[in-house]
Design an enzyme around this catalytic site. Structure first.
Site, PDB file in Angstrom:
ATOM      1  N   LYS A 192       0.842  -1.221   0.000  1.00 43.75           N
ATOM      2  CA  LYS A 192       0.000   0.000   0.000  1.00 43.75           C
ATOM      3  C   LYS A 192       0.867   1.258   0.000  1.00 43.75           C
ATOM      4  CE  LYS A 192       0.729   1.356   4.333  1.00 43.75           C
ATOM      5  NZ  LYS A 192       1.191   2.662   4.811  1.00 43.75           N
ATOM      6  N   THR A 249      -3.819   5.432   3.794  1.00 45.71           N
ATOM      7  CA  THR A 249      -2.527   5.980   3.369  1.00 45.71           C
ATOM      8  C   THR A 249      -2.626   6.671   2.024  1.00 45.71           C
ATOM      9  OG1 THR A 249      -1.611   4.038   4.468  1.00 45.71           O
ATOM     10  CG2 THR A 249      -0.072   5.407   3.294  1.00 45.71           C
TER      11      THR A 249
HETATM   12  O1  LIG Z   1       1.661   3.043   7.587  1.00 44.95           O
HETATM   13  C1  LIG Z   1       1.155   4.123   7.810  1.00 44.95           C
HETATM   14  C2  LIG Z   1      -0.268   4.291   8.151  1.00 44.95           C
HETATM   15  O2  LIG Z   1      -0.900   3.070   8.364  1.00 44.95           O
HETATM   16  C3  LIG Z   1       1.987   5.360   7.704  1.00 44.95           C
HETATM   17  O3  LIG Z   1       2.052   5.716   6.382  1.00 44.95           O
HETATM   18  P1  LIG Z   1       3.248   6.615   5.830  1.00 44.95           P
HETATM   19  O4  LIG Z   1       4.513   5.866   6.111  1.00 44.95           O
HETATM   20  O5  LIG Z   1       2.970   6.809   4.380  1.00 44.95           O
HETATM   21  O6  LIG Z   1       3.179   7.922   6.587  1.00 44.95           O
END
Ligand SMILES: O=C(CO)COP(=O)(O)O
Ligand SMILES: NC(=O)C1=CN([C@@H]2O[C@H](COP(=O)(O)OP(=O)(O)OC[C@H]3O[C@@H](n4cnc5c(N)ncnc54)[C@H](O)[C@@H]3O)[C@@H](O)[C@H]2O)C=CC1
Length: 335
Positions: A192, A249
């Site tokens: 993701k 995300t």
């Molecule tokens: O894993 C995350 C939210 O579940 C954090 O996402 P990011 O690393 O893109 O900030």
């Protein structure tokens, strides 16, 4: 199984710090390893992680340490270092790992050098008797640390140990759901991040809400194909660590991955965005690893390949978008 009271946390970035605070809310004793002496000092003396999660008062009973093996005096250990450092950190822990104490992978990424999932990397390095679980799901650290309602997947084969971990970590505002499928949970969490970069590009390039919805839906199809080919279950990808984390995300500027994509879509360069960042943006490293894993498993992953092309092979952004839009039409589900 006896209740797990003392929990070690390896890694005091934003996520390790938020998990340490959550564990205190759950009534656990916490020992938190930080790599940076100034982070240890700030947590122990000012109850704040000024480097990685500033502006939040931490529970004063969180004990930070510079000595990594201190965190092994525990009933379970959470591994919260960036994916590309997981192998070296576990190698430092392995000789002193206490017999049978479970490890919980909390990083989201695929190892570049081996295309391994994190639980595979950890099992490669830690003693064979260590049960390894995966914690994944839609969890911005800045919200978790404040106690805002959050739900996660806790995945491992052994339901008995899984239940004990759920009981140790869970609170009314941090709700772990047990699942048996580590592969699905990990692939959802790792890939993701690559999809979030793609979604950020779509929004930064102003391609519209329809395009973002299409990207996420086809992205989930891609993620699911990979997980199933690797031996995971499709249903896991419909849960918190799949659909849940993708939706979170890939639609919020709070995400490091989405915000990177957004800046690229607006025309900024990778170097310009990453140069100003201390925080880890896992999708940048996972993009090439997921392409290698997909190749090994003969899985078609056009969106991940496109992101890898833009990030790592100087592919032109507009040409890459045109390439995706001009792929042959096909059936929505495999028939
Ligand atoms: O894993 C995350 C939210 O579940 C954090 O996402 P990011 O690393 O893109 O900030
Ligand atoms: N921040 C979040 O909201 C969430 C993060 N995660 C995952 O948690 C993992 C850690 O991310 P964050 O805590 O956000 O990190 P961060 O971006 O806040 O901080 C970077 C971390 O990397 C560590 N680090 C840097 N070089 C290192 C090395 N050579 N060896 C070991 N550690 C090193 C730093 O000490 C610091 O702890 C990542 O895999 C991330 O995807 C998962 C869920 C939520």
């Amino acid at each position: 199984m006896e209740a797990m009271q003392r929990i070690g946390v390896i890694g005091a970035g934003a996520w390790g710090t938020a998990l340490a605070q959550t564990l205190r809310r759950a009534g656990r004793d916490v020992i938190l390893w930080a790599r940076e002496p100034e982070v240890v000092d700030a947590i122990n003396h000012r109850n704040e992680n000024t480097d990685f999660l500033p502006g939040v008062a931490l529970d004063s009973a969180i004990h930070a340490t510079e000595e990594i093996t201190d965190a092994l005096a525990a009933d379970a250990v959470l591994l919260v270092v960036p994916a590309q450092h997981m192998r070296s950190v576990c190698a430092a822990l392995a000789p002193r790992w206490p017999t049978g104490v479970p490890a919980v992978v909390c990083a989201k990424g695929i190892e570049q050098t081996s295309a391994s999932l994190m639980h595979e990397t950890v099992e490669d390095v830690l003693p064979a008797d260590v049960p390894v679980a995966v914690l994944s799901g839609p969890t911005f650290a800045a919200e978790v640390v404040r106690g805002l309602p959050t739900a996660v997947t806790l995945a491992m084969d052994d339901a008995h140990v899984g239940r004990a971990l759920v009981d140790a970590i869970g609170t009314p505002t941090f709700r772990p759901y047990y699942a048996p499928d580590r592969i699905g949970a990990e692939i959802g969490g790792a890939v993701k991040n690559v999809m979030a970069i793609a979604a950020g590009i779509v929004d930064g390039r102003k391609l519209g809400d329809n395009a973002r919805a299409a990207l996420l839906t086809r992205g989930l199809a891609e993620i699911t194909r990979l997980a199933v080919a690797k031996g995971g279950r499709a249903e896991t990808l419909m849960g918190l660590s799949g659909l849940g984390d993708l939706v979170l995300t890939a639609s919020s500027l709070q995400s490091r991955n989405y915000s990177l994509g957004h800046a690229l879509g607006e025309g900024k360069t990778l170097e310009a965005v990453m140069g100003g960042r201390k925080a880890v943006t896992e999708g940048v490293y996972t993009a090439s690893a997921v392409v290698a894993l997909a190749k090994d498993l003969s899985v078609d992953m056009p969106i991940c390949a496109a992101v890898d092309g833009v990030l790592n092979h100087q592919a032109d952004l507009d040409e890459t978008i045109r390439g995706l839009l001009n792929r042959p039409f096909k059936a929505e589900h495999s028939i």
